[in-house]
Motif scaffolding. Structure first.
Motif, PDB file in Angstrom:
ATOM      1  N   THR A 130       0.830  -1.201   0.000  1.00  0.00           N
ATOM      2  CA  THR A 130       0.000   0.000   0.000  1.00  0.00           C
ATOM      3  C   THR A 130       0.863   1.249   0.000  1.00  0.00           C
ATOM      4  O   THR A 130       1.969   1.267   0.544  1.00  0.00           O
ATOM      5  CB  THR A 130      -0.934   0.053   1.218  1.00  0.00           C
ATOM      6  OG1 THR A 130      -0.154   0.090   2.424  1.00  0.00           O
ATOM      7  CG2 THR A 130      -1.873  -1.133   1.256  1.00  0.00           C
ATOM      8  N   LYS A 131       0.319   2.279  -0.589  1.00  0.00           N
ATOM      9  CA  LYS A 131       0.895   3.623  -0.549  1.00  0.00           C
ATOM     10  C   LYS A 131      -0.278   4.606  -0.535  1.00  0.00           C
ATOM     11  O   LYS A 131      -1.431   4.204  -0.822  1.00  0.00           O
ATOM     12  CB  LYS A 131       1.802   3.866  -1.752  1.00  0.00           C
ATOM     13  CG  LYS A 131       1.115   3.812  -3.095  1.00  0.00           C
ATOM     14  CD  LYS A 131       2.097   3.992  -4.225  1.00  0.00           C
ATOM     15  CE  LYS A 131       1.389   4.017  -5.579  1.00  0.00           C
ATOM     16  NZ  LYS A 131       0.612   2.804  -5.834  1.00  0.00           N
ATOM     17  N   PRO A 132      -0.069   5.880  -0.196  1.00  0.00           N
ATOM     18  CA  PRO A 132      -1.176   6.835  -0.196  1.00  0.00           C
ATOM     19  C   PRO A 132      -1.918   6.838  -1.532  1.00  0.00           C
ATOM     20  O   PRO A 132      -1.304   6.876  -2.604  1.00  0.00           O
ATOM     21  CB  PRO A 132      -0.474   8.169   0.064  1.00  0.00           C
ATOM     22  CG  PRO A 132       0.737   7.795   0.864  1.00  0.00           C
ATOM     23  CD  PRO A 132       1.181   6.478   0.308  1.00  0.00           C
ATOM     24  N   GLY A 133      -3.239   6.741  -1.456  1.00  0.00           N
ATOM     25  CA  GLY A 133      -4.070   6.677  -2.645  1.00  0.00           C
ATOM     26  C   GLY A 133      -4.519   5.278  -3.002  1.00  0.00           C
ATOM     27  O   GLY A 133      -5.470   5.103  -3.772  1.00  0.00           O
ATOM     28  N   ASP A 134      -3.852   4.272  -2.440  1.00  0.00           N
ATOM     29  CA  ASP A 134      -4.254   2.890  -2.694  1.00  0.00           C
ATOM     30  C   ASP A 134      -5.492   2.535  -1.869  1.00  0.00           C
ATOM     31  O   ASP A 134      -5.830   3.208  -0.888  1.00  0.00           O
ATOM     32  CB  ASP A 134      -3.129   1.919  -2.341  1.00  0.00           C
ATOM     33  CG  ASP A 134      -2.036   1.879  -3.397  1.00  0.00           C
ATOM     34  OD1 ASP A 134      -2.267   2.404  -4.499  1.00  0.00           O
ATOM     35  OD2 ASP A 134      -0.951   1.341  -3.113  1.00  0.00           O
ATOM     36  N   HIS A 135      -6.128   1.446  -2.262  1.00  0.00           N
ATOM     37  CA  HIS A 135      -7.297   0.938  -1.558  1.00  0.00           C
ATOM     38  C   HIS A 135      -7.029  -0.501  -1.153  1.00  0.00           C
ATOM     39  O   HIS A 135      -6.422  -1.270  -1.912  1.00  0.00           O
ATOM     40  CB  HIS A 135      -8.525   1.007  -2.472  1.00  0.00           C
ATOM     41  CG  HIS A 135      -9.733   0.318  -1.919  1.00  0.00           C
ATOM     42  ND1 HIS A 135     -10.119  -0.956  -2.309  1.00  0.00           N
ATOM     43  CD2 HIS A 135     -10.651   0.716  -0.993  1.00  0.00           C
ATOM     44  CE1 HIS A 135     -11.222  -1.298  -1.670  1.00  0.00           C
ATOM     45  NE2 HIS A 135     -11.564  -0.312  -0.868  1.00  0.00           N
ATOM     46  N   VAL A 136      -7.453  -0.883   0.058  1.00  0.00           N
ATOM     47  CA  VAL A 136      -7.351  -2.268   0.507  1.00  0.00           C
ATOM     48  C   VAL A 136      -8.737  -2.759   0.895  1.00  0.00           C
ATOM     49  O   VAL A 136      -9.558  -1.994   1.416  1.00  0.00           O
ATOM     50  CB  VAL A 136      -6.370  -2.440   1.689  1.00  0.00           C
ATOM     51  CG1 VAL A 136      -4.959  -2.068   1.274  1.00  0.00           C
ATOM     52  CG2 VAL A 136      -6.807  -1.638   2.898  1.00  0.00           C
ATOM     53  N   ALA A 137      -8.978  -4.025   0.633  1.00  0.00           N
ATOM     54  CA  ALA A 137     -10.234  -4.667   1.022  1.00  0.00           C
ATOM     55  C   ALA A 137      -9.913  -5.721   2.073  1.00  0.00           C
ATOM     56  O   ALA A 137      -9.092  -6.611   1.841  1.00  0.00           O
ATOM     57  CB  ALA A 137     -10.903  -5.309  -0.191  1.00  0.00           C
ATOM     58  N   VAL A 138     -10.553  -5.596   3.234  1.00  0.00           N
ATOM     59  CA  VAL A 138     -10.258  -6.460   4.379  1.00  0.00           C
ATOM     60  C   VAL A 138     -11.526  -7.222   4.748  1.00  0.00           C
ATOM     61  O   VAL A 138     -12.597  -6.622   4.898  1.00  0.00           O
ATOM     62  CB  VAL A 138      -9.764  -5.634   5.585  1.00  0.00           C
ATOM     63  CG1 VAL A 138      -9.498  -6.542   6.790  1.00  0.00           C
ATOM     64  CG2 VAL A 138      -8.505  -4.859   5.209  1.00  0.00           C
ATOM     65  N   ILE A 139     -11.397  -8.532   4.911  1.00  0.00           N
ATOM     66  CA  ILE A 139     -12.558  -9.334   5.279  1.00  0.00           C
ATOM     67  C   ILE A 139     -13.076  -8.899   6.651  1.00  0.00           C
ATOM     68  O   ILE A 139     -12.300  -8.562   7.554  1.00  0.00           O
ATOM     69  CB  ILE A 139     -12.194 -10.836   5.260  1.00  0.00           C
ATOM     70  CG1 ILE A 139     -13.458 -11.689   5.166  1.00  0.00           C
ATOM     71  CG2 ILE A 139     -11.330 -11.226   6.450  1.00  0.00           C
ATOM     72  CD1 ILE A 139     -13.194 -13.126   4.750  1.00  0.00           C
ATOM     73  N   ASP A 140     -14.389  -8.874   6.787  1.00  0.00           N
ATOM     74  CA  ASP A 140     -15.006  -8.271   7.970  1.00  0.00           C
ATOM     75  C   ASP A 140     -14.769  -9.062   9.248  1.00  0.00           C
ATOM     76  O   ASP A 140     -14.869  -8.508  10.340  1.00  0.00           O
ATOM     77  CB  ASP A 140     -16.511  -8.138   7.717  1.00  0.00           C
ATOM     78  CG  ASP A 140     -17.206  -7.297   8.773  1.00  0.00           C
ATOM     79  OD1 ASP A 140     -16.669  -6.231   9.127  1.00  0.00           O
ATOM     80  OD2 ASP A 140     -18.273  -7.706   9.255  1.00  0.00           O
ATOM     81  N   ASN A 141     -14.445 -10.342   9.137  1.00  0.00           N
ATOM     82  CA  ASN A 141     -14.257 -11.156  10.340  1.00  0.00           C
ATOM     83  C   ASN A 141     -12.783 -11.360  10.663  1.00  0.00           C
ATOM     84  O   ASN A 141     -12.405 -12.350  11.292  1.00  0.00           O
ATOM     85  CB  ASN A 141     -14.959 -12.508  10.192  1.00  0.00           C
ATOM     86  CG  ASN A 141     -14.466 -13.281   8.973  1.00  0.00           C
ATOM     87  OD1 ASN A 141     -13.513 -12.898   8.317  1.00  0.00           O
ATOM     88  ND2 ASN A 141     -15.142 -14.381   8.671  1.00  0.00           N
ATOM     89  N   ALA A 142     -11.935 -10.430  10.245  1.00  0.00           N
ATOM     90  CA  ALA A 142     -10.487 -10.556  10.456  1.00  0.00           C
ATOM     91  C   ALA A 142     -10.119 -10.360  11.923  1.00  0.00           C
ATOM     92  O   ALA A 142     -10.914  -9.853  12.739  1.00  0.00           O
ATOM     93  CB  ALA A 142      -9.734  -9.556   9.598  1.00  0.00           C
TER      94      ALA A 142
END
Length: 390
Positions: A99-111
């Protein structure tokens, strides 16, 4: 050879015709590494800077570290492995790498809950956009973007134990040129191999099952070759290193990983089935149970189950969850899991989820089935149930 045999024999210095070898590799401690001449030092450092794993300076690991990394690759079917002071630092390194500024990450809700805090309180404040998705491919498709650089999954999820379709997540992530990383701590790399199902990176808190004695803090990353140099560069820049003593103890613990996991599995299933028959219990969350969410995916992708699961009381008894835990005698009350001792803790599903509503009890009991006799553990659960039912 069978993976069990491979794991017992991997990460070792084998004897040759000219010298014997210790059955366990020695603990090699070093900061300074000496070279026979300046040209040799330059050559080794040049190879190291290109990403080659080589004994060059203590901050880059010693042969003890390398033996453990070899065994981790054998366990998870990866091309390169790295070790970290904690599981959370391993996960943070994945985020820092991709990741860097401007990137997007998707994280599973049950992490794992600290991951949510890491995202919301650190990366989101530094220009990284974060979205959470329910543990299914459809939800990931809804939140993934052209700027998505990383997708983080966990199967089963922390606390609520949903199983997610990793091959389907991999397809979606790679169609958007994103990396798929999976927290694989629950299976310990024994019952699930995410890299063979399409993931790029597998992360574990080796603090849990790999160590097995609840006395070491460690995290691991096992990855495909395409990810190795990127992760290596971040590890090197940040000066991340784990002590050779902890590497040695973890490698020694991994020799017995398979039989330990099978005992944890058998005991947990016995406890889950017993709890499922109790009038005071409203639900049992264990992937091996036929009515568990994602059970069919678990049967397809997993070869077994570990010792961690949860259950919830009926409405009449859910308020007595803390009392029940306090009445237990063989189950310790403490963070973490994966060691030889059984543990029990209250879990609030709504506090670790944000996608969709939770239909079960507002408090669950998270159980780690240790290596004690299943009969003794059931007797302990039974006496605690009897006391809160009075």
């Amino acid at each position: 050879m069978d993976r069990m045999t491979q794991l017992v024999r991997s990460g070792r210095d084998l004897p040759t015709d000219t010298r014997p070898a210790a059955i366990n590799p020695p603990v090699i401690k070093a900061s300074t590494v000496l070279y026979s001449n300046w040209e040799m030092m330059q050559s080794v450092r040049s190879r190291r800077d290109k990403g080659e794993r080589i004994f060059s300076y203590g901050a880059h690991g010693t042969p003890t570290t390398h033996f453990l990394e070899d065994s981790l690759c054998t366990l998870e079917g990866g091309d390169r492995a790295f070790v970290f002071p904690t599981g959370l630092s391993a996960l943070a390194t994945v985020f820092l790498t991709y990741t860097k500024p401007g990137d997007h990450v998707a994280v599973i809700d049950n992490a794992y809950p600290p991951v949510r805090k890491l995202c919301d309180e650190y990366f989101a404040n530094r220009g990284v956009k974060v979205s959470y998705f329910a543990p299914n491919p459809e939800s990931l498709s809804e939140v993934i973007q052209s700027e998505t650089s990383l997708v983080l999954a966990e199967s089963p999820g922390s606390g609520t134990f949903e199983i997610v379709d990793l091959p389907a997540l991999s397809k979606i992530a790679h169609e958007h040129e994103a990396i798929l990383a999976v927290d694989n701590t629950w299976s310990a790399g024994v019952f699930l191999q995410p890299l063979l199902l399409g993931a790029d990176i597998s992360v574990q808190a080796a603090t849990k099952y790999l160590c097995g004695a609840s006395d070491i803090m460690m995290g691991t990353i096992v990855c495909k070759e395409a990810c190795a140099k990127h992760i290596y560069d971040v590890v090197t820049l940040l000066g991340i290193i784990t002590s050779p003593e902890d590497c040695y103890d973890t490698l020694r613990g991994m020799r017995s990983l398979y039989p330990r996991l099978k005992q944890h599995e058998q005991t947990a299933i016995e406890l889950a089935n017993w709890l499922n028959c109790q009038d005071e219990v409203a639900m049992v969350l264990h992937p091996s149970l036929p009515d568990h969410p994602g059970h069919e995916i678990w049967k397809r992708d997993f070869s077994g189950s570990s010792g961690l699961f949860a259950f919830g009381f009926t409405d009449e008894f859910v308020a007595k969850t803390p009392d029940f835990i306090n009445e237990l005698r063989l189950f310790g009350i403490g963070s973490s899991w994966g060691g030889f001792e059984s543990l029990a803790l209250p879990v609030s599903p709504e506090s670790i989820r944000s996608c969709g509503s939770w239909d079960g009890p507002n408090t669950l009991v998270r159980i780690h089935a240790g290596l004690e006799s299943p009969g003794d553990l059931i007797a302990d659960l039974q006496q605690a149930l009897a006391k809160i039912s009075q």
